[in-house]
Write an enzyme that holds these catalytic residues in place. Structure first.
Site, PDB file in Angstrom:
ATOM      1  N   ASP A 107       7.224 -24.542 -13.192  1.00  0.00           N
ATOM      2  CA  ASP A 107       7.691 -25.600 -14.076  1.00  0.00           C
ATOM      3  C   ASP A 107       8.931 -24.756 -15.054  1.00  0.00           C
ATOM      4  O   ASP A 107       9.251 -23.886 -14.961  1.00  0.00           O
ATOM      5  CB  ASP A 107       6.574 -26.070 -14.776  1.00  0.00           C
ATOM      6  N   HIS A 148       4.856 -29.033 -22.604  1.00  0.00           N
ATOM      7  CA  HIS A 148       5.983 -28.943 -23.215  1.00  0.00           C
ATOM      8  C   HIS A 148       5.951 -28.358 -24.624  1.00  0.00           C
ATOM      9  O   HIS A 148       7.112 -27.739 -25.144  1.00  0.00           O
ATOM     10  CB  HIS A 148       6.775 -30.064 -23.276  1.00  0.00           C
TER      11      HIS A 148
END
Length: 334
Positions: free
Chosen positions: A250, A180
């Site tokens: 993702d 992230h």
């Protein structure tokens, strides 16, 4: 009308007029919900109905990350708290049966509010010294046990009318940083990766959907993360692992990826993904992603259709109060 090869998020618990208009025009294949989108069960159901109305299909995939533990978008007070995946891995001898029951109950919760895809099971195998972004989300540290519990969870979800998405293919367990926030680079040998990391995905390669890892594997492609690497997708995901289901990225907004959102999207599709995922609901980002994403056709469309063909909205019969009591007793006894 043909869908665009995208899964998109939205900003809140209901759609704005601008979001509804954008989704009607962009026609994403699916949507994903996060905690910011979750209110009461009635509010969630109204949101999933509204999203499907935008694209005109009651079979539109609506996804969520509902693993249990710290990754559970729907929780108390309206839904039960489920254990993290690592809890199942400690239930010697009964792990698969209890995990299956937990996943079947999760599927009941999701299906009741119109969610038909869960981004689980997590098939990543943590390695010593790796970042805890996976941590207790993992079912264990041995590929065989991770595969066994992952299979049980996938089958429990499908028994409740919810499709599973295995993640993060071909493996996020060795990552030393959180994708992230940065790009993990894994220097393990190809043999070590094949033995440890790829094993659970190979064992579950028959599942309908998988989510890619934003991870660089230097032994395979030292320049690009798996999500944007034609070499990883062709030689490992489609080749060594043998997965021929729907491959989604993702989240394209994660900081592991660089470049404009158009560039991130173009690189992923050029590498061979079937569907792009953008999660945060930011309109200007979604617009850029949508300009770069292709229509869902060819082999990608066939994989998407094959995935949805495995969706049984009715599910298997379940006495929910009895199953919840049995699940709680099994966890307490352990």
């Amino acid at each position: 009308m043909t869908s665009r090869a995208l899964i998109l998020g939205c900003a809140g618990k209901s759609l704005s007029a601008d979001e509804a208009a954008f989704f009607r025009d962009a026609r994403p294949w699916g949507f994903i919900l996060f905690k910011r989108n979750i209110g009461t069960p009635q509010e969630v159901r109204a949101l999933t109905d509204a999203l499907r109305d935008c694209v005109g299909s009651d079979r539109t995939p609506i996804l969520i990350d509902q693993e249990g533990g710290r990754v559970q978008r729907m929780g108390p007070p309206h839904w039960p708290a489920y254990p993290a995946g690592g809890r199942y891995g400690r239930l010697e001898g009964r792990a698969a049966a209890i995990a299956h029951l937990g996943a079947r109950l999760m599927a009941h919760d999701l299906a009741e509010v119109g969610i038909n895809v869960d981004c689980a099971p997590v098939l990543d195998v943590p390695a010593p010294g790796s970042h805890d972004i996976i941590g207790d989300r993992a079912y264990g540290t041995h590929p065989a046990s991770v595969a066994e519990i992952g299979r049980a969870i996938a089958e429990g979800l499908m028994a409740g009318g919810v499709l599973p998405v295995m993640k993060h293919i071909p493996g996020h367990g060795r990552a030393a940083c959180d994708s992230h926030h940065g790009l993990p680079v894994v220097d393990a040998t190809r043999d070590d990766l094949a033995t440890q990391d790829f094993g659970p995905f190979r064992a579950l390669a028959d599942l309908p959907m998988a989510m890619s890892a934003h991870v660089v594997f230097t032994a395979i492609d030292p320049e690009r993360p798996a999500t944007q690497s034609a070499t990883v997708i062709r030689d490992v995901i489609r080749g060594a692992i043998g997965f021929d289901g729907l491959l989604m990225t993702d989240d394209l907004s994660m900081h592991a990826l660089t470049g404009t959102f158009r560039e991130r999207t173009e690189r992923a599709f050029a590498a061979g993904v079937d569907v792009g995922l953008h999660c945060n609901g930011a309109m200007h980002e979604m617009q850029d992603v949508a300009t770069a994403a292709p229509l869902l056709d060819g082999r990608a469309a066939a994989r998407a259709a094959a995935a949805l063909a495995r969706l049984d909205p009715a599910g298997d019969p379940l006495d929910v109060p009895e199953a919840r009591a049995r699940f709680a007793a099994a966890l307490a006894a352990a």
